[in-house]
Design an enzyme around this catalytic site. Structure first.
Site, short mmCIF file in Angstrom:
data_model
loop_
_atom_site.label_atom_id
_atom_site.label_comp_id
_atom_site.label_asym_id
_atom_site.label_seq_id
_atom_site.Cartn_x
_atom_site.Cartn_y
_atom_site.Cartn_z
N SER A 24 0.83 -1.21 0.00
CA SER A 24 0.00 0.00 0.00
C SER A 24 0.86 1.26 0.00
CB SER A 24 -0.99 -0.01 1.17
OG SER A 24 -0.32 0.11 2.40
N ASN A 25 2.01 1.21 0.66
CA ASN A 25 2.92 2.37 0.60
C ASN A 25 3.45 2.56 -0.81
OD1 ASN A 25 3.48 3.84 3.23
ND2 ASN A 25 3.57 1.71 3.90
N ARG A 72 12.92 -8.05 4.94
CA ARG A 72 14.16 -8.82 4.94
C ARG A 72 15.23 -8.00 5.65
NH1 ARG A 72 15.16 -13.82 3.09
NH2 ARG A 72 17.26 -13.08 2.58
N HIS A 131 9.28 2.87 8.66
CA HIS A 131 9.13 2.00 9.82
C HIS A 131 7.93 2.47 10.62
CE1 HIS A 131 10.36 -0.78 12.93
NE2 HIS A 131 10.16 0.18 13.80
N ASP A 136 16.97 -0.08 11.65
CA ASP A 136 16.06 1.04 11.92
C ASP A 136 16.73 2.22 12.62
OD1 ASP A 136 13.98 -0.50 10.82
OD2 ASP A 136 13.52 -1.41 12.75
N GLU A 171 1.29 6.91 6.90
CA GLU A 171 2.44 6.47 6.10
C GLU A 171 2.24 6.82 4.64
OE1 GLU A 171 3.97 2.47 6.74
OE2 GLU A 171 2.99 2.37 8.68
C1 GAR Z 1 3.99 -0.71 6.72
O1 GAR Z 1 3.26 -0.43 7.88
C2 GAR Z 1 5.46 -0.44 6.96
O2 GAR Z 1 5.70 0.65 7.79
C3 GAR Z 1 5.88 -1.72 7.60
O3 GAR Z 1 5.20 -2.74 6.92
C4 GAR Z 1 3.98 -2.22 6.41
C5 GAR Z 1 3.92 -2.49 4.94
O4 GAR Z 1 2.66 -2.19 4.43
N1 GAR Z 1 7.30 -1.89 7.55
C6 GAR Z 1 8.01 -2.49 8.50
O5 GAR Z 1 7.52 -2.99 9.48
C7 GAR Z 1 9.50 -2.53 8.23
N2 GAR Z 1 10.20 -2.97 9.40
P1 GAR Z 1 2.45 -2.08 2.85
O6 GAR Z 1 3.06 -3.32 2.22
O7 GAR Z 1 0.96 -2.05 2.70
O8 GAR Z 1 3.12 -0.82 2.40
#
Ligand code: GAR
Length: 200
Positions: free
Chosen positions: A17-18, A99, A117, A153, A182
């Site tokens: 989604s990001n 990963r 993050h 991080d 985000e």
């Molecule tokens: C998001 O919330 C991102 O911040 C997190 O995974 C999700 C991915 O959502 N990332 C982490 O936890 C990285 N350590 P998305 O695939 O819908 O963008």
């Protein structure tokens, strides 16, 4: 591929989604003409990542490099690096790419590798950020866009968004509230960073 354009490569593992928010912002805000930048490819380490179909639907090239086929983390990262570098990236964007990356990989993209993050770093590095924030009694939570370094991080913070923690919040409810932010934060952080980068 134009060598003068700033190519962005986005890495995903799941819903994407990001990634979708970044792709839509790039079109809506015409990053190509205004910033000389475009998303050249989306790469996933999981063939079943839902974000792949979303990217293809938005007209972006997708590639899969399944990590299971590799005998070591270093071997996977070397192959991933080769796949990314074929696009001559100015910027590599981790968007839910789940990963741990090897120091060699991170060093190769020093200054042009960013991550989002789901916490207000430096609090709650690692996994399960939302339940840990609730457990700690935090009154606010949020997300951080940061440079990626070898320390998990812990790279330079580029942008943050804050959301309230509401009474009776579940980790899922908090995660959804943070994720909405985000989607606004990540495209704007990338947009601010692009002028400082040179074409790959
Ligand atoms: C998001 O919330 C991102 O911040 C997190 O995974 C999700 C991915 O959502 N990332 C982490 O936890 C990285 N350590 P998305 O695939 O819908 O963008």
């Amino acid at each position: 591929m134009s060598e003068r354009e700033k190519n962005i490569v986005i890495l995903i593992s799941g819903g994407g989604s990001n990634m979708g928010a970044i792709l839509r912002a790039a079109v809506r805000e015409n990053w190509r003409d205004r910033l000389g930048a475009r998303v050249a490819a989306v790469i996933s380490n999981r063939a079943e990542a839902e974000g792949l179909a979303l990217a293809r639907g938005l007209g972006v090239v997708t590639q899969v490099l399944a990590h299971q086929g590799f005998e070591s983390r270093a071997a996977f990262d070397a192959a991933l690096q080769a796949m990314i570098d074929a696009h001559q990236p100015a910027l590599v964007v981790l968007a839910g790419f789940m990963r741990i990356l090897t120091p060699d990989f991170v060093a190769h993209y020093r200054g042009r590798l960013v991550n989002i993050h789901p916490s207000l770093l430096p609090a709650f590095t690692g996994l399960d950020t939302h339940s840990r924030a609730l457990q700690a009694g935090c009154r606010v939570a949020g997300a951080t866009v940061h440079q990626v370094t070898t320390e998990l991080d812990q790279g330079q913070i580029l942008a943050q968004a804050v959301v309230p923690v509401l009474l009776g919040d579940s980790a899922e409810a908090l995660a959804a509230r943070v994720l909405t932010q985000e989607h606004l934060l990540y495209p704007q952080a990338i947009k601010a960073l692009l002028p400082t980068l040179s074409a790959g």
